[in-house]
Motif scaffolding. Structure first.
Motif, PDB file in Angstrom:
ATOM      1  N   LEU A 194       0.828  -1.365   0.158  1.00 30.02           N
ATOM      2  CA  LEU A 194      -0.098   0.148   0.129  1.00 30.02           C
ATOM      3  C   LEU A 194       0.813   1.104   0.021  1.00 30.02           C
ATOM      4  N   GLY A 195       2.229   1.126   0.014  1.00 31.49           N
ATOM      5  CA  GLY A 195       3.137   2.344   0.028  1.00 31.49           C
ATOM      6  C   GLY A 195       3.413   2.876   1.403  1.00 31.49           C
ATOM      7  N   ILE A 196       2.618   2.237   2.355  1.00 29.63           N
ATOM      8  CA  ILE A 196       2.908   2.714   3.795  1.00 29.63           C
ATOM      9  C   ILE A 196       4.616   2.092   4.246  1.00 29.63           C
ATOM     10  N   GLN A 197       5.155   3.149   4.613  1.00 32.02           N
ATOM     11  CA  GLN A 197       6.879   2.887   5.130  1.00 32.02           C
ATOM     12  C   GLN A 197       6.875   3.399   6.319  1.00 32.02           C
ATOM     13  N   ASP A 198       6.046   4.194   6.976  1.00 29.04           N
ATOM     14  CA  ASP A 198       6.243   4.622   8.460  1.00 29.04           C
ATOM     15  C   ASP A 198       5.315   3.985   9.534  1.00 29.04           C
ATOM     16  N   TYR A 199       6.017   3.005   9.772  1.00 29.65           N
ATOM     17  CA  TYR A 199       5.319   1.711  10.808  1.00 29.65           C
ATOM     18  C   TYR A 199       6.307   1.198  11.567  1.00 29.65           C
ATOM     19  N   GLU A 200       5.903   0.480  12.515  1.00 25.40           N
ATOM     20  CA  GLU A 200       6.711  -0.184  13.589  1.00 25.40           C
ATOM     21  C   GLU A 200       6.285  -1.363  14.223  1.00 25.40           C
ATOM     22  N   VAL A 201       6.772  -2.485  14.190  1.00 32.93           N
ATOM     23  CA  VAL A 201       6.317  -3.684  14.683  1.00 32.93           C
ATOM     24  C   VAL A 201       6.859  -3.667  16.065  1.00 32.93           C
ATOM     25  N   ILE A 202       5.844  -3.646  17.019  1.00 35.80           N
ATOM     26  CA  ILE A 202       6.132  -3.507  18.481  1.00 35.80           C
ATOM     27  C   ILE A 202       6.379  -4.706  18.984  1.00 35.80           C
ATOM     28  N   THR A 203       5.521  -5.717  18.831  1.00 37.14           N
ATOM     29  CA  THR A 203       5.428  -7.199  18.911  1.00 37.14           C
ATOM     30  C   THR A 203       5.223  -8.075  18.071  1.00 37.14           C
ATOM     31  N   GLY A 204       5.268  -9.366  18.084  1.00 35.90           N
ATOM     32  CA  GLY A 204       4.739 -10.358  17.084  1.00 35.90           C
ATOM     33  C   GLY A 204       3.301 -10.210  16.645  1.00 35.90           C
ATOM     34  N   THR A 205       2.400  -9.497  17.624  1.00 35.56           N
ATOM     35  CA  THR A 205       1.098  -9.293  17.071  1.00 35.56           C
ATOM     36  C   THR A 205       0.714  -7.789  17.087  1.00 35.56           C
ATOM     37  N   GLU A 206       1.579  -6.970  17.317  1.00 33.77           N
ATOM     38  CA  GLU A 206       1.211  -5.580  17.290  1.00 33.77           C
ATOM     39  C   GLU A 206       2.008  -4.570  16.442  1.00 33.77           C
ATOM     40  N   ILE A 207       1.171  -3.877  15.619  1.00 31.89           N
ATOM     41  CA  ILE A 207       2.164  -3.055  14.582  1.00 31.89           C
ATOM     42  C   ILE A 207       1.296  -1.492  14.739  1.00 31.89           C
ATOM     43  N   ASN A 208       2.190  -0.763  14.821  1.00 36.32           N
ATOM     44  CA  ASN A 208       1.942   1.029  15.028  1.00 36.32           C
ATOM     45  C   ASN A 208       2.322   1.478  13.721  1.00 36.32           C
ATOM     46  N   ILE A 209       1.259   2.018  12.862  1.00 35.44           N
ATOM     47  CA  ILE A 209       1.287   2.907  11.656  1.00 35.44           C
ATOM     48  C   ILE A 209       1.303   4.305  11.945  1.00 35.44           C
ATOM     49  N   TYR A 210       2.300   5.026  11.505  1.00 34.43           N
ATOM     50  CA  TYR A 210       2.334   6.410  11.817  1.00 34.43           C
ATOM     51  C   TYR A 210       1.949   7.309  10.675  1.00 34.43           C
ATOM     52  N   GLU A 211       1.427   6.991   9.722  1.00 30.83           N
ATOM     53  CA  GLU A 211       1.155   7.785   8.448  1.00 30.83           C
ATOM     54  C   GLU A 211      -0.203   7.048   8.037  1.00 30.83           C
ATOM     55  N   ARG A 212      -0.874   7.756   6.936  1.00 29.51           N
ATOM     56  CA  ARG A 212      -2.152   7.573   6.482  1.00 29.51           C
ATOM     57  C   ARG A 212      -3.144   7.210   7.423  1.00 29.51           C
ATOM     58  N   LEU A 213      -3.437   8.126   8.400  1.00 34.15           N
ATOM     59  CA  LEU A 213      -4.162   8.068   9.535  1.00 34.15           C
ATOM     60  C   LEU A 213      -5.725   8.054   9.238  1.00 34.15           C
ATOM     61  N   ASP A 214      -6.097   8.567   8.292  1.00 30.78           N
ATOM     62  CA  ASP A 214      -7.425   8.518   7.722  1.00 30.78           C
ATOM     63  C   ASP A 214      -7.823   7.204   6.959  1.00 30.78           C
ATOM     64  N   ASP A 215      -7.055   6.488   6.621  1.00 29.81           N
ATOM     65  CA  ASP A 215      -7.141   5.123   5.878  1.00 29.81           C
ATOM     66  C   ASP A 215      -7.109   4.136   6.660  1.00 29.81           C
ATOM     67  N   VAL A 216      -7.613   4.148   7.839  1.00 31.96           N
ATOM     68  CA  VAL A 216      -7.910   2.923   8.707  1.00 31.96           C
ATOM     69  C   VAL A 216      -8.849   2.007   7.851  1.00 31.96           C
ATOM     70  N   ALA A 217      -9.834   2.349   7.326  1.00 24.07           N
ATOM     71  CA  ALA A 217     -10.782   1.432   6.483  1.00 24.07           C
ATOM     72  C   ALA A 217     -10.275   0.968   5.511  1.00 24.07           C
ATOM     73  N   LEU A 218      -9.508   1.488   4.919  1.00 27.09           N
ATOM     74  CA  LEU A 218      -8.954   1.117   3.546  1.00 27.09           C
ATOM     75  C   LEU A 218      -7.736   0.101   4.013  1.00 27.09           C
ATOM     76  N   ILE A 219      -6.842   0.340   4.919  1.00 23.28           N
ATOM     77  CA  ILE A 219      -6.082  -0.642   5.375  1.00 23.28           C
ATOM     78  C   ILE A 219      -6.699  -1.953   5.819  1.00 23.28           C
ATOM     79  N   ASN A 220      -7.452  -1.952   6.706  1.00 24.37           N
ATOM     80  CA  ASN A 220      -8.320  -2.955   7.231  1.00 24.37           C
ATOM     81  C   ASN A 220      -8.934  -3.777   6.153  1.00 24.37           C
ATOM     82  N   ARG A 221      -9.529  -3.203   5.020  1.00 24.05           N
ATOM     83  CA  ARG A 221     -10.109  -3.928   3.937  1.00 24.05           C
ATOM     84  C   ARG A 221      -9.034  -4.902   3.304  1.00 24.05           C
TER      85      ARG A 221
END
Length: 254
Positions: A194-221
């Motif tokens: 999706l072209g998302i580069q600013d993210y961080e894998v916190i644990t084996g199950t958790e990821i924080n995404i620091y860009e495209r904050l208005d695209d939650v529905a798109l990312i989820n889909r």
């Protein structure tokens, strides 16, 4: 508000700086601080009539203020029998009788239960949207402030150490998308696609995404369509209290 003597610095209020100018400018201020100055043996309407007389204004707006503050139903009930929330709302109504342009409120939600806090928040927002009043709030309930404030001034040891807008605060506290999934490695592949580069894998199950904050529905889909099991996804941010403690060196009494 002119309650203490000035021992340093300068004040500008509505473009006025001199003593006479400040006295004139303060007529545009309404304030409710510490214990509300109310007459306990009078009802809400009678209290507002007294305040109107003291302010040299008419009584034509009393009905509207009682409606605005959700006090129209109190009738002949004396203020001494009011709840804390009702007294707080009547105190604000008293300050509005002279139609101020600036309203200063000190801890307006202090001592209120959760429903009272929500009601006070809604009233303050209506004062801004319906009456065009600028409201200056002093409060230590920082997360409550974050739901209504548009600008912040952070005090520490009697000095303003930072001033910032709501948007600037959002950047400072770094809002992000929290993603919880059982398939983090596969989720990362989708984020890259999706072209998302600013993210961080916190644990084996958790990821924080620091860009495209208005695209939650798109990312989820996209994750779901790629058979990635999404346990939870939504926006989050650092709490305002944490940011305050960070600025003040972690002193909880600041």
């Amino acid at each position: 508000m002119g309650l203490i003597m000035i021992d340093g610095g300068a004040i500008e209020l509505f473009g006025e700086t001199g003593m006479k100018g400040l006295q004139h400018a303060r007529r545009k201020i309404g304030q409710s601080i510490e214990t509300p100055a109310l007459y306990p043996e009078l009802n809400a309407r009678q209290n507002l009539r007294v305040q109107a007389a003291n302010g040299g204004v008419g009584e034509w707006e009393i009905d509207e203020l009682l409606r605005l503050m959700n006090l129209s139903h109190t009738g002949k009930k004396k203020v001494k029998n009011f709840s804390l929330g009702m007294r707080q709302r009547l105190a604000i109504a008293s300050t509005l009788i002279t139609n101020p342009e600036l309203l200063i409120l000190d801890e307006p939600t202090n001592g209120l239960d959760p429903s009272g806090i929500v009601e006070m928040r809604e009233i303050i927002q209506r004062l801004v949207t319906e009456r065009g009043i600028t409201v200056l709030l002093s409060s230590h309930l920082l997360d409550e402030l974050s739901q209504i404030a548009t600008h912040y001034g952070i005090l520490h040891d009697g000095k303003i150490i930072n001033e910032l807008s709501r948007e600037e605060l959002a950047r400072e506290t770094r809002q992000f998308i929290e993603l919880e999934t059982t398939e983090a490695e596969q989720a990362v592949v989708i984020l890259d696609r999706l072209g998302i580069q600013d993210y961080e894998v916190i644990t084996g199950t958790e990821i924080n995404i620091y860009e495209r904050l208005d695209d939650v529905a798109l990312i989820n889909r996209n994750l779901v369509l790629s058979d990635v099991n999404v346990l939870r996804i939504g926006t989050s941010r650092q709490k305002l209290e944490d940011y305050f403690l960070q600025l003040t060196g972690g002193n909880p009494h600041a």
